[in-house]
Design a protein around this motif. Structure first.
Motif, PDB file in Angstrom:
ATOM      1  N   PHE A 353       0.834  -1.208   0.000  1.00 42.62           N
ATOM      2  CA  PHE A 353       0.000   0.000   0.000  1.00 42.62           C
ATOM      3  C   PHE A 353       0.868   1.258   0.000  1.00 42.62           C
ATOM      4  CE2 PHE A 353      -2.007   3.430   2.402  1.00 42.62           C
ATOM      5  CZ  PHE A 353      -3.174   3.621   1.674  1.00 42.62           C
ATOM      6  N   LEU A 354       1.878   1.295   0.876  1.00 37.98           N
ATOM      7  CA  LEU A 354       2.752   2.466   0.959  1.00 37.98           C
ATOM      8  C   LEU A 354       3.550   2.658  -0.328  1.00 37.98           C
ATOM      9  CD1 LEU A 354       4.099   2.122   4.622  1.00 37.98           C
ATOM     10  CD2 LEU A 354       2.422   3.772   3.759  1.00 37.98           C
ATOM     11  N   SER A 355       3.995   1.558  -0.922  1.00 41.36           N
ATOM     12  CA  SER A 355       4.739   1.652  -2.178  1.00 41.36           C
ATOM     13  C   SER A 355       3.863   2.234  -3.283  1.00 41.36           C
ATOM     14  CB  SER A 355       5.258   0.270  -2.584  1.00 41.36           C
ATOM     15  OG  SER A 355       5.984   0.345  -3.791  1.00 41.36           O
ATOM     16  N   GLY A 356       2.616   1.760  -3.375  1.00 41.81           N
ATOM     17  CA  GLY A 356       1.694   2.293  -4.373  1.00 41.81           C
ATOM     18  C   GLY A 356       1.370   3.755  -4.133  1.00 41.81           C
ATOM     19  N   LEU A 357       1.169   4.122  -2.862  1.00 39.63           N
ATOM     20  CA  LEU A 357       0.876   5.510  -2.513  1.00 39.63           C
ATOM     21  C   LEU A 357       2.062   6.412  -2.850  1.00 39.63           C
ATOM     22  CD1 LEU A 357      -0.954   7.617  -1.143  1.00 39.63           C
ATOM     23  CD2 LEU A 357       0.034   6.926   1.060  1.00 39.63           C
ATOM     24  N   GLY A 358       3.268   5.969  -2.482  1.00 43.89           N
ATOM     25  CA  GLY A 358       4.456   6.767  -2.762  1.00 43.89           C
ATOM     26  C   GLY A 358       4.708   6.936  -4.243  1.00 43.89           C
ATOM     27  N   PHE A 359       4.569   5.839  -4.999  1.00 46.23           N
ATOM     28  CA  PHE A 359       4.789   5.901  -6.440  1.00 46.23           C
ATOM     29  C   PHE A 359       3.749   6.802  -7.099  1.00 46.23           C
ATOM     30  CE2 PHE A 359       7.582   2.992  -9.012  1.00 46.23           C
ATOM     31  CZ  PHE A 359       7.597   3.796 -10.139  1.00 46.23           C
ATOM     32  N   GLY A 360       2.491   6.684  -6.649  1.00 47.09           N
ATOM     33  CA  GLY A 360       1.432   7.513  -7.220  1.00 47.09           C
ATOM     34  C   GLY A 360       1.648   8.993  -6.971  1.00 47.09           C
ATOM     35  N   LEU A 361       2.162   9.340  -5.789  1.00 44.75           N
ATOM     36  CA  LEU A 361       2.417  10.743  -5.465  1.00 44.75           C
ATOM     37  C   LEU A 361       3.654  11.277  -6.185  1.00 44.75           C
ATOM     38  CD1 LEU A 361       1.700  10.759  -1.615  1.00 44.75           C
ATOM     39  CD2 LEU A 361       0.337  11.861  -3.406  1.00 44.75           C
ATOM     40  N   PHE A 362       4.600  10.404  -6.492  1.00 40.25           N
ATOM     41  CA  PHE A 362       5.852  10.857  -7.106  1.00 40.25           C
ATOM     42  C   PHE A 362       5.743  11.047  -8.617  1.00 40.25           C
ATOM     43  CE2 PHE A 362       9.724   9.712  -9.416  1.00 40.25           C
ATOM     44  CZ  PHE A 362      10.608  10.667  -8.938  1.00 40.25           C
ATOM     45  N   SER A 363       5.150  10.094  -9.323  1.00 42.01           N
ATOM     46  CA  SER A 363       5.290  10.011 -10.780  1.00 42.01           C
ATOM     47  C   SER A 363       4.720  11.206 -11.531  1.00 42.01           C
ATOM     48  CB  SER A 363       4.637   8.718 -11.286  1.00 42.01           C
ATOM     49  OG  SER A 363       5.319   7.600 -10.799  1.00 42.01           O
ATOM     50  N   ALA A 364       3.419  11.474 -11.372  1.00 45.92           N
ATOM     51  CA  ALA A 364       2.788  12.538 -12.156  1.00 45.92           C
ATOM     52  C   ALA A 364       3.376  13.919 -11.849  1.00 45.92           C
ATOM     53  CB  ALA A 364       1.277  12.522 -11.935  1.00 45.92           C
ATOM     54  N   PRO A 365       3.538  14.311 -10.572  1.00 45.58           N
ATOM     55  CA  PRO A 365       4.149  15.623 -10.305  1.00 45.58           C
ATOM     56  C   PRO A 365       5.572  15.746 -10.843  1.00 45.58           C
ATOM     57  CG  PRO A 365       2.986  14.838  -8.366  1.00 45.58           C
ATOM     58  CD  PRO A 365       3.028  13.696  -9.334  1.00 45.58           C
ATOM     59  N   ASN A 366       6.357  14.664 -10.762  1.00 40.53           N
ATOM     60  CA  ASN A 366       7.725  14.735 -11.281  1.00 40.53           C
ATOM     61  C   ASN A 366       7.725  14.886 -12.798  1.00 40.53           C
ATOM     62  OD1 ASN A 366      10.640  14.529 -10.568  1.00 40.53           O
ATOM     63  ND2 ASN A 366      10.557  12.771 -11.957  1.00 40.53           N
ATOM     64  N   SER A 367       6.782  14.224 -13.475  1.00 40.90           N
ATOM     65  CA  SER A 367       6.655  14.403 -14.926  1.00 40.90           C
ATOM     66  C   SER A 367       6.267  15.841 -15.255  1.00 40.90           C
ATOM     67  CB  SER A 367       5.600  13.440 -15.484  1.00 40.90           C
ATOM     68  OG  SER A 367       6.002  12.100 -15.327  1.00 40.90           O
TER      69      SER A 367
END
Length: 455
Positions: A353-367
């Protein structure tokens, strides 16, 4: 602008199809092996051919897209990907399957180098984060559906049906682009020799990286790839007619900081699903279907979080949102660094759950950070470089994991000692991955400081 909805739909369809095919082919390995009468371990050649082709062709396709335009590049990639998907489904033997999968890698390089470029070029600046978030969500939706839909199609119709469905999606995406305005970039001369040099360099490097553990010839290929790519970079930086203006990347600290942050994030997190699958099946004794149900937690959370993260990036600092995502990703890896045979199920689910949450928060804003940091004429380069660092991070991650498992495990599978060695190897990998997440955060902070220092 009424065409914007069609544009977002086209990009989302291609994003879903690409991630779905990339993940579901793992489910189809036994079926493909049986149909072509080859050992299952040989099917990795089909996967490697695609990954290496995508990565190797990205630099030349970025240069071509900058010449022909984002829309034309996207349509060409979509149509060729649809055609190659049909050819893959009709492959008469294993070697043509590998050849067509390589061509599909080339076509998807065009798609990857135009996806974000098309969005940023045609969508209002206040909504670009939301659009990128939706696209990212579709990527994770494809990954989430792959275990169930891919398995169902393989069992009921055949593995080839997945490629036919993907072909329909790619062709539909191309048709949806009919009403999108055609961009007309300024014509410029293509440096063909540099394109060939970069292509050979990337193919040699990543082929060597994928085989150096079990084959000493891989070390020679790896070394040759490093030499060729170093020479390519030197020629680009000293040439009056570069294939890509690498100086733009090197001088733009916002851009290179976010790109490096993305690469290290993929390097640290890409193997989580594979390692947890091994833990659940080889150590805990779960069936493949049960393990698949458990492992779907991460991509589902990523799919749900990404649109909100992208929308938040339009209103708040995308650096801050991405940084929070990295902190959460790092915490999941810290939990997994203590994994052992008796680790309770709820801890594995929490880490997922934490991995999915972290990845979801990171990817789009970084793009959003990356695409906002480059001028319009370099949108294709920004879009393509994201795919390049993503694939590079994945390749480096698999090399790291393969190396640790190869040297740490010496016992026969199924024995008590084997389970201990596998568990210890996973602890080493997850601990090192947590450190890599810290490095990713440092590069992101470097990118943030560059914004603060801008006049």
């Amino acid at each position: 602008m009424p065409f914007v909805r069609f544009l977002i739909l086209a990009v989302c369809i291609n994003s879903f199809c690409g991630s779905f095919m990339g993940s579901s082919i793992f489910i189809a390995i036994p079926a493909i092996s049986s149909d072509f009468h080859v050992p299952p371990e040989y099917i990795s050649a089909v996967i490697n051919a695609y990954v290496i082709a995508v990565t190797a062709f990205l630099v030349p396709t970025i240069a071509i897209v900058q010449r022909i335009g984002h829309k034309r590049g996207f349509v060409v990639g979509s149509v060729v990907s649809a055609i190659t998907s049909v050819l893959i489904a009709l492959s008469p033997n294993f070697y043509t399957l590998i050849a067509f999968r390589t061509l599909q890698g080339l076509s998807n390089a065009f798609i990857f180098s135009t996806t974000y470029a098309l969005l940023i070029d045609n969508i209002d600046s206040k909504s670009k984060g939301s659009a990128i978030g939706m696209t990212t969500a579709c990527v994770y939706a494809g990954i989430s559906c792959a275990p169930f839909l891919g398995g169902f199609l393989t069992d009921t119709i055949g593995w080839w049906s997945m490629f036919i469905i993907s072909a329909c999606g790619n062709f539909s995406a191309a048709l949806l682009c009919r009403n999108i305005p055609t961009d007309n970039p300024e014509p410029h001369k293509l440096a063909y020799l540099k394109g060939i040099l970069s292509l050979i360099g990337f193919v040699t490097f990543f082929t060597g990286l994928s085989m150096f553990i079990n084959n000493h010839d891989g070390l020679y290929l790896l070394a040759a790839g490093i030499v060729l790519l170093t020479f390519y970079v030197y020629r680009e930086l000293t040439s009056k007619n570069p294939l890509l203006k690498l100086s733009v990347v090197l001088e733009n600290r916002i851009l290179n900081g976010s790109l490096l942050s993305s690469m290290f994030h993929y390097l640290s997190t890409f193997a989580i699903t594979m390692l947890l699958s091994m833990h659940l099946q080889l150590i805990n004794g779960y069936t493949a279907s049960m393990a698949g149900i458990i492992l779907v937690i991460q991509p589902v959370v990523q799919c749900l979080v990404s649109p909100f993260a992208g929308k938040a990036a339009d209103r708040f600092s995308p650096h801050m949102i991405s940084f929070i995502g990295l902190v959460i990703s790092g915490s999941s890896l810290c939990i997994l660094s203590f994994i052992e045979p008796k680790t309770p199920f709820y801890m594995i689910a929490l880490a997922q759950f934490l991995s999915g949450l972290g990845f979801g928060l990171f990817s789009a804003p970084n793009s959003t950070i990356i695409m906002s940091s480059v001028p319009r004429e370099y949108y294709a380069m920004g879009s393509g470089l994201q795919a390049l660092v993503r694939n590079s991070g994945m390749a480096f991650c698999m090399a790291m994991v393969t190396s640790v498992l190869f040297y740490a495990i010496n016992s026969e599978e199924g024995t008590t000692l084997y389970i201990r060695e596998l568990s210890a190897a996973m602890q080493i990998i997850f601990t090192f991955s947590a450190i890599l997440t810290l490095i990713s955060a440092l590069f992101l902070l470097r990118s943030f400081r560059a914004i603060k220092q801008k006049p």
